[in-house]
Write a protein that holds these residues in place. Sequence first.
Motif, PDB file in Angstrom:
ATOM      1  N   ARG A   8      71.891 147.878 157.489  1.00 44.48           N
ATOM      2  CA  ARG A   8      71.136 146.773 158.079  1.00 44.48           C
ATOM      3  C   ARG A   8      72.010 145.860 158.930  1.00 44.48           C
ATOM      4  O   ARG A   8      71.572 144.778 159.338  1.00 44.48           O
ATOM      5  N   GLY A   9      73.229 146.283 159.178  1.00 41.73           N
ATOM      6  CA  GLY A   9      74.076 145.570 160.116  1.00 41.73           C
ATOM      7  C   GLY A   9      74.949 144.488 159.536  1.00 41.73           C
ATOM      8  O   GLY A   9      75.617 143.769 160.284  1.00 41.73           O
ATOM      9  N   PHE A  10      74.979 144.353 158.215  1.00 47.36           N
ATOM     10  CA  PHE A  10      75.843 143.343 157.617  1.00 47.36           C
ATOM     11  C   PHE A  10      77.299 143.827 157.605  1.00 47.36           C
ATOM     12  O   PHE A  10      77.566 145.019 157.434  1.00 47.36           O
ATOM     13  N   ASP A  11      78.204 142.896 157.783  1.00 48.48           N
ATOM     14  CA  ASP A  11      79.628 143.177 157.645  1.00 48.48           C
ATOM     15  C   ASP A  11      79.941 143.166 156.156  1.00 48.48           C
ATOM     16  O   ASP A  11      79.897 142.111 155.513  1.00 48.48           O
ATOM     17  N   LEU A  46      80.882 141.532 148.743  1.00 48.15           N
ATOM     18  CA  LEU A  46      80.931 140.430 149.703  1.00 48.15           C
ATOM     19  C   LEU A  46      80.308 140.922 151.012  1.00 48.15           C
ATOM     20  O   LEU A  46      80.674 141.997 151.500  1.00 48.15           O
ATOM     21  N   PHE A  47      79.378 140.151 151.556  1.00 49.89           N
ATOM     22  CA  PHE A  47      78.727 140.599 152.793  1.00 49.89           C
ATOM     23  C   PHE A  47      78.495 139.416 153.735  1.00 49.89           C
ATOM     24  O   PHE A  47      78.371 138.267 153.324  1.00 49.89           O
ATOM     25  N   GLY A  48      78.416 139.702 155.008  1.00 48.05           N
ATOM     26  CA  GLY A  48      78.205 138.716 156.069  1.00 48.05           C
ATOM     27  C   GLY A  48      77.910 139.494 157.352  1.00 48.05           C
ATOM     28  O   GLY A  48      77.490 140.647 157.268  1.00 48.05           O
ATOM     29  N   ARG A  49      78.152 139.011 158.489  1.00 43.89           N
ATOM     30  CA  ARG A  49      78.467 137.645 158.828  1.00 43.89           C
ATOM     31  C   ARG A  49      77.155 136.942 159.086  1.00 43.89           C
ATOM     32  O   ARG A  49      76.344 137.442 159.863  1.00 43.89           O
ATOM     33  N   LEU A  50      76.980 135.809 158.487  1.00 39.37           N
ATOM     34  CA  LEU A  50      75.720 135.098 158.516  1.00 39.37           C
ATOM     35  C   LEU A  50      75.891 133.791 159.275  1.00 39.37           C
ATOM     36  O   LEU A  50      76.808 133.019 158.995  1.00 39.37           O
TER      37      LEU A  50
END
Length: 368
Positions: free
Chosen positions: A302-305, A315-319
């Motif tokens: 879904r495109g999260f880093d 740990l996920f981002g970039r938000l």
Amino acid sequence: MTLPLRPDLAGLEPYGAPQLDVPYLLNVNENPYAPPPEVVDAVTEAVRAATGGLNRYPDRDFLPLRADLAAYLGSESAAVGLDADHLWAANGSNEVMLHVLQAFGGPGRVAMSFAPTYSMYPEYARDTFTQWHVAPRASDFSVDPDAAVAEIQRVRPAVVLVASPNNPTGTALPLETTRRLAEATRTSGPDGGASVLVIDEAYAEFRRAGTPSAVTLLAEHPHLAVARTMSKAFAYAGARVGYLAAAPTLVDALRVVRLPYHLSAVTQAVARAAVAHADLLQRQVTQIRQDRDACVAWLRERGFDTVDSDANFVLFGRLDDRHAVWKGLLDRGVLIRETGPQQYLRVSIGTPDEMTAFRDALTEVTGL
């Protein structure tokens, strides 16, 4: 009336993650699976036996528990030569770390780590009047060994704390990096001697295959200590038991600073019952690893880093607005952790139902 509070504590809030009454608690890296009935029965019997002697102080040096922990580490990490004299234990690995800073830190000394990392480390330093110093991790949250060694030699710390797997990133140190740090800290202390190098392996049992423990290096480095906890893989967060393996001379230094009878008879009994049933308590570790890797893959799709994790969290981002995402999840009954680098959030790995709730809520909040 004003109280004579230490000036450096004025205005500070106590450490702690939010404790909220919501359906899905995925914020403090707990093991989501309760101890099985066989372990509950064994613990109940151990507590019953200990209760009959509560009029007496507990075993001050708790050698039987230390021997049990040495045997567990020896079987789990192929460590050679560990016995009770190489082990220490306390009320959670937090107290173990505090003992380390009490023994080797103090006024005029420096403790250091590599950020982002566990947010309690600077509090251990503060509480022991030890100067705190952080150096940055690389952009992928790894520890660059060349940069780390150079900074250690420049700062000359008394204590170096390195979490592996790291909290909040989940990244583990390659064994060669740990070896480089151990070699560098042999002569990097404030008086030309060694710095104490603590590898904090609170999440070690969740590491991916082929990621060895620093316990395997203990025989080579008498200034190395490896900290562990029973809170995570043992599903024992409520028991508050942490421990450390190191050379006997280092362990003996911790015995000097511990409070008298700091580990209660009940805690010792509960901990020994757990170690005796390590296989049962950890039977869900493989499932948690699989669900963690599935979570990483889903987030990346879904495109999260998303950071590769060797722990029981991701740990996920970039938000653009991580607080808004955190609040949106909370509004849907899912509590995760707003911690670590800006633009990132951390989610603990829960049961399949809990992870479904997390995925559904995140999809609703972000539209991804």
